[in-house]
Design a protein around this motif. Structure first.
Motif, PDB file in Angstrom:
ATOM      1  N   LEU A   1       0.821  -1.219   0.000  1.00 14.50           N
ATOM      2  CA  LEU A   1       0.000   0.000   0.000  1.00 14.50           C
ATOM      3  C   LEU A   1       0.855   1.269   0.000  1.00 14.50           C
ATOM      4  N   GLN A   2       2.162   1.102   0.257  1.00 16.30           N
ATOM      5  CA  GLN A   2       2.997   2.292   0.479  1.00 16.30           C
ATOM      6  C   GLN A   2       3.160   3.146  -0.776  1.00 16.30           C
ATOM      7  N   SER A   3       3.066   4.457  -0.572  1.00 12.00           N
ATOM      8  CA  SER A   3       3.187   5.387  -1.707  1.00 12.00           C
ATOM      9  C   SER A   3       4.606   5.902  -1.851  1.00 12.00           C
ATOM     10  N   GLY A   4       5.402   5.716  -0.775  1.00 10.86           N
ATOM     11  CA  GLY A   4       6.755   6.289  -0.808  1.00 10.86           C
ATOM     12  C   GLY A   4       6.764   7.741  -0.354  1.00 10.86           C
ATOM     13  N   LYS A   5       5.568   8.273  -0.060  1.00  8.84           N
ATOM     14  CA  LYS A   5       5.520   9.689   0.324  1.00  8.84           C
ATOM     15  C   LYS A   5       5.482   9.868   1.842  1.00  8.84           C
ATOM     16  N   THR A   6       5.362   8.766   2.539  1.00  8.26           N
ATOM     17  CA  THR A   6       5.308   8.870   3.995  1.00  8.26           C
ATOM     18  C   THR A   6       6.721   8.983   4.540  1.00  8.26           C
ATOM     19  N   ASN A   7       6.850   9.805   5.526  1.00  7.51           N
ATOM     20  CA  ASN A   7       8.159   9.975   6.152  1.00  7.51           C
ATOM     21  C   ASN A   7       8.678   8.626   6.680  1.00  7.51           C
ATOM     22  N   ARG A   8       9.953   8.321   6.350  1.00  3.41           N
ATOM     23  CA  ARG A   8      10.506   7.015   6.700  1.00  3.41           C
ATOM     24  C   ARG A   8      10.499   6.768   8.222  1.00  3.41           C
ATOM     25  N   TRP A   9      10.759   7.855   8.950  1.00  3.93           N
ATOM     26  CA  TRP A   9      10.864   7.656  10.402  1.00  3.93           C
ATOM     27  C   TRP A   9       9.547   7.242  11.045  1.00  3.93           C
ATOM     28  N   VAL A  10       8.415   7.434  10.358  1.00  4.59           N
ATOM     29  CA  VAL A  10       7.116   7.005  10.905  1.00  4.59           C
ATOM     30  C   VAL A  10       7.144   5.489  11.108  1.00  4.59           C
ATOM     31  N   TYR A  11       7.642   4.769  10.047  1.00  4.22           N
ATOM     32  CA  TYR A  11       7.689   3.292  10.135  1.00  4.22           C
ATOM     33  C   TYR A  11       8.696   2.843  11.184  1.00  4.22           C
ATOM     34  N   ARG A  12       9.830   3.590  11.188  1.00  7.10           N
ATOM     35  CA  ARG A  12      10.876   3.196  12.134  1.00  7.10           C
ATOM     36  C   ARG A  12      10.354   3.291  13.565  1.00  7.10           C
ATOM     37  N   LYS A  13       9.696   4.405  13.872  1.00  3.58           N
ATOM     38  CA  LYS A  13       9.171   4.618  15.222  1.00  3.58           C
ATOM     39  C   LYS A  13       8.079   3.598  15.541  1.00  3.58           C
TER      40      LYS A  13
ATOM     41  N   SER B   1       7.673  -3.395  18.796  1.00  2.05           N
ATOM     42  CA  SER B   1       8.565  -4.454  19.282  1.00  2.05           C
ATOM     43  C   SER B   1       8.643  -4.434  20.809  1.00  2.05           C
ATOM     44  N   LYS B   2       8.308  -3.285  21.387  1.00  2.00           N
ATOM     45  CA  LYS B   2       8.275  -3.213  22.857  1.00  2.00           C
ATOM     46  C   LYS B   2       6.860  -3.433  23.386  1.00  2.00           C
ATOM     47  N   ASN B   3       5.983  -3.916  22.500  1.00  2.00           N
ATOM     48  CA  ASN B   3       4.584  -4.178  22.867  1.00  2.00           C
ATOM     49  C   ASN B   3       3.803  -2.935  23.295  1.00  2.00           C
ATOM     50  N   LYS B   4       4.230  -1.820  22.706  1.00  2.00           N
ATOM     51  CA  LYS B   4       3.522  -0.581  23.030  1.00  2.00           C
ATOM     52  C   LYS B   4       2.677  -0.160  21.825  1.00  2.00           C
ATOM     53  N   PRO B   5       1.524   0.470  22.074  1.00  2.00           N
ATOM     54  CA  PRO B   5       0.751   0.998  20.940  1.00  2.00           C
ATOM     55  C   PRO B   5       1.487   2.175  20.297  1.00  2.00           C
ATOM     56  N   PHE B   6       1.143   2.453  19.055  1.00  2.00           N
ATOM     57  CA  PHE B   6       1.814   3.559  18.356  1.00  2.00           C
ATOM     58  C   PHE B   6       0.790   4.415  17.622  1.00  2.00           C
ATOM     59  N   PHE B   7       0.902   5.719  17.820  1.00  2.00           N
ATOM     60  CA  PHE B   7      -0.004   6.664  17.129  1.00  2.00           C
ATOM     61  C   PHE B   7       0.783   7.355  16.038  1.00  2.00           C
ATOM     62  N   SER B   8       0.380   7.135  14.826  1.00  2.00           N
ATOM     63  CA  SER B   8       1.211   7.606  13.712  1.00  2.00           C
ATOM     64  C   SER B   8       0.918   9.061  13.364  1.00  2.00           C
ATOM     65  N   GLU B   9       1.903   9.644  12.713  1.00  2.00           N
ATOM     66  CA  GLU B   9       1.697  10.919  12.020  1.00  2.00           C
ATOM     67  C   GLU B   9       0.965  10.580  10.732  1.00  2.00           C
ATOM     68  N   GLU B  10       0.904  11.561   9.927  1.00  2.00           N
ATOM     69  CA  GLU B  10       0.186  11.396   8.661  1.00  2.00           C
ATOM     70  C   GLU B  10       0.892  10.372   7.764  1.00  2.00           C
ATOM     71  N   ILE B  11       0.083   9.433   7.228  1.00  2.00           N
ATOM     72  CA  ILE B  11       0.632   8.429   6.313  1.00  2.00           C
ATOM     73  C   ILE B  11      -0.089   8.551   4.983  1.00  2.00           C
ATOM     74  N   THR B  12       0.681   8.500   3.923  1.00  2.00           N
ATOM     75  CA  THR B  12       0.057   8.535   2.598  1.00  2.00           C
ATOM     76  C   THR B  12       0.198   7.154   1.970  1.00  2.00           C
ATOM     77  N   ASP B  13      -0.921   6.522   1.666  1.00  2.00           N
ATOM     78  CA  ASP B  13      -0.920   5.193   1.035  1.00  2.00           C
ATOM     79  C   ASP B  13      -1.610   5.265  -0.315  1.00  2.00           C
ATOM     80  N   LEU B  14      -1.539   4.100  -1.031  1.00  2.00           N
ATOM     81  CA  LEU B  14      -2.138   4.067  -2.371  1.00  2.00           C
ATOM     82  C   LEU B  14      -3.339   3.126  -2.394  1.00  2.00           C
TER      83      LEU B  14
END
Lengths: 380, 122
Positions: free
Chosen positions: A52-64, A70-83
């Motif tokens: 689904l990735q458009s390549g327009k989403t900031n890379r660090w969003v996925y990294r974070k 991996s630490k079993n914590k929930p994650f609230f993302s910034e804006e993601i652009t998908d296709l």
């Protein structure tokens, strides 16, 4: 509660939801997600969501995201652009939850569709940019309007002042004329009558010129084009200037080519142009000087060339770029030489209306020491 | 014989003023720009100056300001005779200690003559 219970619950969930397994393969997507992306669940089952990735989403969003999950914590993302399936983009905010499902771990992604909000934001930015451009244009127009207004006011105040001088002369001379009459001082009567006459002539010239300026500037100028016999026109202009030529003992020469065809132009305008140039030449040439007028045809191009040259004061270098401006009088003009500063302004406007050009050279003449030569070229 | 300096660049008006005051028995000096006017004033020390504002080279108020810097020029009576009706110019003229500020198109020569006679205690 096993996962199939979750999935039934998710199917009624109004937000798009995507569920992946431990190996990041899609294991579930709800109808809201299907509606958002255009994919059917069966098309994406077992696939990595990276499709689904458009390549327009900031890379660090996925990294974070992976750091948190991996630490079993929930994650609230910034804006993601998908296709979407059809390749079009959509924007989401996502909340990722890691969830222990028995032995297995799943990741649930609840999405908030912000596409329409983003579009609205973009539109808003666009409108605000357009608005600021319009605002800028409006300000510029206002500035121009103010300048025009200022120059109109200036014009009016200069005009009023210029007319007050001869009016004052008339009033004062009349006063003196009256007292000369009562004392039967006939010499005084004559003298003051002459002053009144002079002031009236000055005012008539000024008013005529102002009307010409008014017409020319308001674009209400409608030339009446006729065939003009240039030789006849010049003769009539020169005969009008005869008194001045004789009084100042000016050596005047007119040279008119005989092969000039009738000129198609507005005769009144052409008369004003030649008359202004000739009377300027006579005015600024000292007694006993030379003034010449020549009319010829440019053989190469169909142009009429009118030249008026004199042996007068000349135009000082620092005044040369201003002499066609309204009310401008060159610095070397003595106060006793009358003038409104409108003659050359009118001449230039009229030459323009006739489709021609005006230029000058000063100092002019063979040895280039003094005098001025004006040249007007008009299309034939 | 009292001396009046007329500083006026419009020759027709200069001549009318000069004729009027000559007829009244004054000696009239003439200047057609501020620079010449200032020189004439400092050289001939007239009893009164009739001063226009819009003048070539140096305008009337600048000429007046320079005149006020001079020890003699500080006290000489000046009547502004102009067609510029402008509060700013009027205030400036009053600050420079002019005797009067008259509009040419509004004043009769007879009134002007009377005012000058009064001023010079004739």
């Amino acid at each position: 509660m096993n996962f199939s219970n979750y999935s039934q619950f998710l199917n009624f969930f109004p937000n798009p939801v995507l569920v992946t397994d431990d190996a990041v393969k899609i294991i579930h997507a709800n109808p809201a997600w299907e509606k958002l992306t255009g994919y059917k669940l069966k098309e994406v089952l077992g696939k990595n969501p990276s499709i689904l990735q458009s390549g327009k989403t900031n890379r660090w969003v996925y990294r974070k995201m992976w750091q948190a999950l991996s630490k079993n914590k929930p994650f609230f993302s910034e804006e993601i652009t998908d296709l979407r399936k059809d390749g079009s983009e959509y924007q989401i905010f996502s909340t990722f939850f890691p969830l222990q499902n028995g032995q297995a771990k799943v990741y649930i992604q609840i999405q908030y569709d912000i596409t329409s909000r983003k579009i609205a934001e973009k539109e808003l930015t666009k409108y605000s940019q357009e608005l600021s451009i319009l605002n800028k244009q409006l300000n510029q127009a206002l500035m121009r309007e103010k300048e025009v207004e200022k120059s109109k006011t200036e014009f009016l105040s200069i005009t009023a002042h210029e007319l007050r001088t001869p009016l004052t002369a008339v009033c004062w001379s009349l006063e003196k004329l009256c007292s000369a009459c009562s004392t039967k001082n006939w010499q005084g009567v004559e003298k003051n009558y002459a002053k009144i006459d002079q002031a009236c002539q000055q005012m008539i010239t000024m008013v005529d010129q102002l009307l010409q300026v008014g017409k020319l500037e308001m674009e209400a100028f409608a030339p009446r084009v006729t065939d003009i016999d240039i030789e006849k026109l010049i003769k009539s202009i020169v005969s009008g200037a005869k008194v001045q030529i004789e009084n100042k003992r000016i050596k005047f020469r007119a040279k008119i080519d005989h092969n000039i065809p009738p000129v198609r132009a507005d005769v009144d305008s052409l008369r004003v142009v030649i008359d202004n140039l000739l009377s300027n030449a006579l005015k600024f040439t000292p007694t006993g000087g030379k003034v010449s007028l020549s009319v010829s045809k440019n053989k190469q191009f169909d142009y009429l060339i009118i030249k008026v040259s004199d042996t007068g004061l000349g135009i000082p270098k620092n005044s040369q770029n201003k002499i066609f401006q309204r009310f401008f009088r060159a610095a070397n003009i003595k106060p006793k030489i009358e003038g409104s500063g409108l003659g050359l302004y009118i001449t230039k406007l009229m030459v323009g209306k006739l489709g021609g050009e005006i230029s000058f050279q000063s100092p002019a003449g063979k040895n280039g020491r003094k005098g001025t030569e004006f040249m007007v070229s008009l299309p034939l | 014989m009292k001396k009046i300096l007329v500083v006026e660049d419009e020759l027709i008006l200069q001549e009318l003023l000069s004729d009027t005051f000559t007829d009244q028995g004054f000696k009239v000096l003439k200047a057609a720009d501020g620079q010449t006017g200032l020189k004439a004033a400092l050289k001939h020390h007239p009893d009164l100056i009739l001063l226009d504002i819009l003048l070539p080279k140096i305008d009337g108020l600048t000429m007046l300001a320079r005149l006020r810097d001079d020890r003699w020029g500080r006290g000489v009576p000046v009547i502004i005779l102009t067609n510029v009706s402008n509060d700013g110019k009027l205030a400036q003229a009053l600050q420079l200690g002019v005797y009067d500020y008259l509009l040419k198109s509004k004043i009769k020569l007879a009134t002007l003559v009377k005012q000058v006679d009064e001023l010079l205690n004739l």
